[in-house]
Design an enzyme around this catalytic site. Sequence first.
Site, PDB file in Angstrom:
ATOM      1  N   ASN A 111     -11.004  -2.928  -5.236  1.00  0.00           N
ATOM      2  CA  ASN A 111     -10.274  -1.933  -6.038  1.00  0.00           C
ATOM      3  C   ASN A 111     -10.981  -1.578  -7.351  1.00  0.00           C
ATOM      4  OD1 ASN A 111      -7.024  -3.051  -4.877  1.00  0.00           O
ATOM      5  ND2 ASN A 111      -8.135  -1.220  -4.273  1.00  0.00           N
ATOM      6  N   ASP A 120       0.835  -1.215   0.000  1.00  0.00           N
ATOM      7  CA  ASP A 120       0.000   0.000   0.000  1.00  0.00           C
ATOM      8  C   ASP A 120       0.862   1.255   0.000  1.00  0.00           C
ATOM      9  OD1 ASP A 120      -2.363   1.389  -0.024  1.00  0.00           O
ATOM     10  OD2 ASP A 120      -2.751   1.178   2.126  1.00  0.00           O
TER      11      ASP A 120
HETATM   12  C1  IPE Z   1      -5.373  -2.805  -0.160  1.00  0.00           C
HETATM   13  O1  IPE Z   1      -5.057  -1.468  -0.349  1.00  0.00           O
HETATM   14  C2  IPE Z   1      -5.334  -3.523  -1.476  1.00  0.00           C
HETATM   15  C3  IPE Z   1      -4.023  -3.641  -2.081  1.00  0.00           C
HETATM   16  C4  IPE Z   1      -2.876  -3.242  -1.575  1.00  0.00           C
HETATM   17  C5  IPE Z   1      -4.019  -4.286  -3.362  1.00  0.00           C
HETATM   18  P1  IPE Z   1      -6.187  -0.363  -0.526  1.00  0.00           P
HETATM   19  O2  IPE Z   1      -5.475   0.923  -0.662  1.00  0.00           O
HETATM   20  O3  IPE Z   1      -7.117  -0.740  -1.609  1.00  0.00           O
HETATM   21  O4  IPE Z   1      -6.969  -0.465   0.866  1.00  0.00           O
HETATM   22  P2  IPE Z   1      -7.910   0.578   1.597  1.00  0.00           P
HETATM   23  O5  IPE Z   1      -8.931   1.024   0.602  1.00  0.00           O
HETATM   24  O6  IPE Z   1      -7.038   1.735   2.029  1.00  0.00           O
HETATM   25  O7  IPE Z   1      -8.466  -0.160   2.763  1.00  0.00           O
HETATM   26  C1  IPE Z   2      -1.558   0.219  -3.366  1.00  0.00           C
HETATM   27  O1  IPE Z   2      -1.349   1.587  -3.416  1.00  0.00           O
HETATM   28  C2  IPE Z   2      -1.721  -0.372  -4.730  1.00  0.00           C
HETATM   29  C3  IPE Z   2      -3.072  -0.864  -5.025  1.00  0.00           C
HETATM   30  C4  IPE Z   2      -4.087  -0.862  -4.236  1.00  0.00           C
HETATM   31  C5  IPE Z   2      -3.272  -1.402  -6.356  1.00  0.00           C
HETATM   32  P1  IPE Z   2      -2.557   2.595  -3.402  1.00  0.00           P
HETATM   33  O2  IPE Z   2      -2.952   2.897  -4.805  1.00  0.00           O
HETATM   34  O3  IPE Z   2      -3.655   2.104  -2.532  1.00  0.00           O
HETATM   35  O4  IPE Z   2      -1.872   3.872  -2.757  1.00  0.00           O
HETATM   36  P2  IPE Z   2      -2.516   4.882  -1.721  1.00  0.00           P
HETATM   37  O5  IPE Z   2      -3.069   4.090  -0.592  1.00  0.00           O
HETATM   38  O6  IPE Z   2      -3.574   5.630  -2.457  1.00  0.00           O
HETATM   39  O7  IPE Z   2      -1.366   5.742  -1.310  1.00  0.00           O
HETATM   40 MG    MG Z   3      -4.113   2.344  -0.582  1.00  0.00          MG
END
Ligand code: IPE
Ligand code: IPE
Ligand code: MG
Length: 243
Positions: free
Chosen positions: A71, A23
């Site tokens: 997602n 993340d």
């Molecule tokens: C969790 O991250 C999913 C992945 C890392 C693929 P998210 O960024 O989607 O999670 P939330 O929405 O902050 O809980």
């Molecule tokens: C994790 O990074 C990758 C995926 C969920 C695919 P994020 O895209 O959630 O990054 P933040 O949480 O917005 O920084």
């Molecule tokens: Mg995230």
Amino acid sequence: MATAAIPQAAPVVLPRHVAIIMDGNGRWAAARRLPRAMGHRAGVESVRAVTRAARTLGIEALTLYAFSSENWRRPAEEIGGLMKLLKLFIRNDLAELVREGVQLRVLGDYRRFPADVVELIDDALAQTGGNRGPILAIALNYGAQSELVEAARALAARAATGALDPAAIDADAIEAQLETRELPPLDLLIRTSGEQRLSNFLLWQAAYAELLFVDTLWPDFGADDLAAAVEAFARRQRRYGGL
Ligand code: IPE
Ligand code: IPE
Ligand code: MG
């Protein structure tokens, strides 16, 4: 003459199965005034570094949360960008995975992805299918609640036909239905970026996993951070409810 005992390094307790919620790509990009897609691109470099480091450390199984079933709520453009990166990763890295004997696995319903992505994934799974080395499981359109729902459905279907006695359903029976059934038990679950939640990842499997939340954003997480996480794991005392 008594010989001085040779000091032995304490045996390192290596986690057999490490899972990572990767993340913070978006925040990494935002901090640099870059589009989110650039954060995801940088995140792929971390995937490469960390999968290599896991092999060097001798970790049996590494599971990476790459796309959750939630997602899909992101803008189509971002989802499209992630699909492109996934294709790029497979195209660039598959040869190395094959060469290194990596057993590739996918957790989640990746068949909901665009047809060309599904085709590439199927090909990658086929090419690594005979390997016997470390496991790299990538969670794609994965959600732990759906995984458990599917497990319940499968068991209920067998109970309905009389093939399974409901009283015989135990934790092992549920585990045998999970997508992780061929993976070692989850020892260490890492989440980067400072968020402290599981976001529907490996809910059942995390029952007795050690949890490690680090502030590092995923694109900044590298081999050293994995090594540090493994060291932190070795210092944990697992009790499983006992003393
Ligand atoms: C969790 O991250 C999913 C992945 C890392 C693929 P998210 O960024 O989607 O999670 P939330 O929405 O902050 O809980
Ligand atoms: C994790 O990074 C990758 C995926 C969920 C695919 P994020 O895209 O959630 O990054 P933040 O949480 O917005 O920084
Ligand atoms: Mg995230």
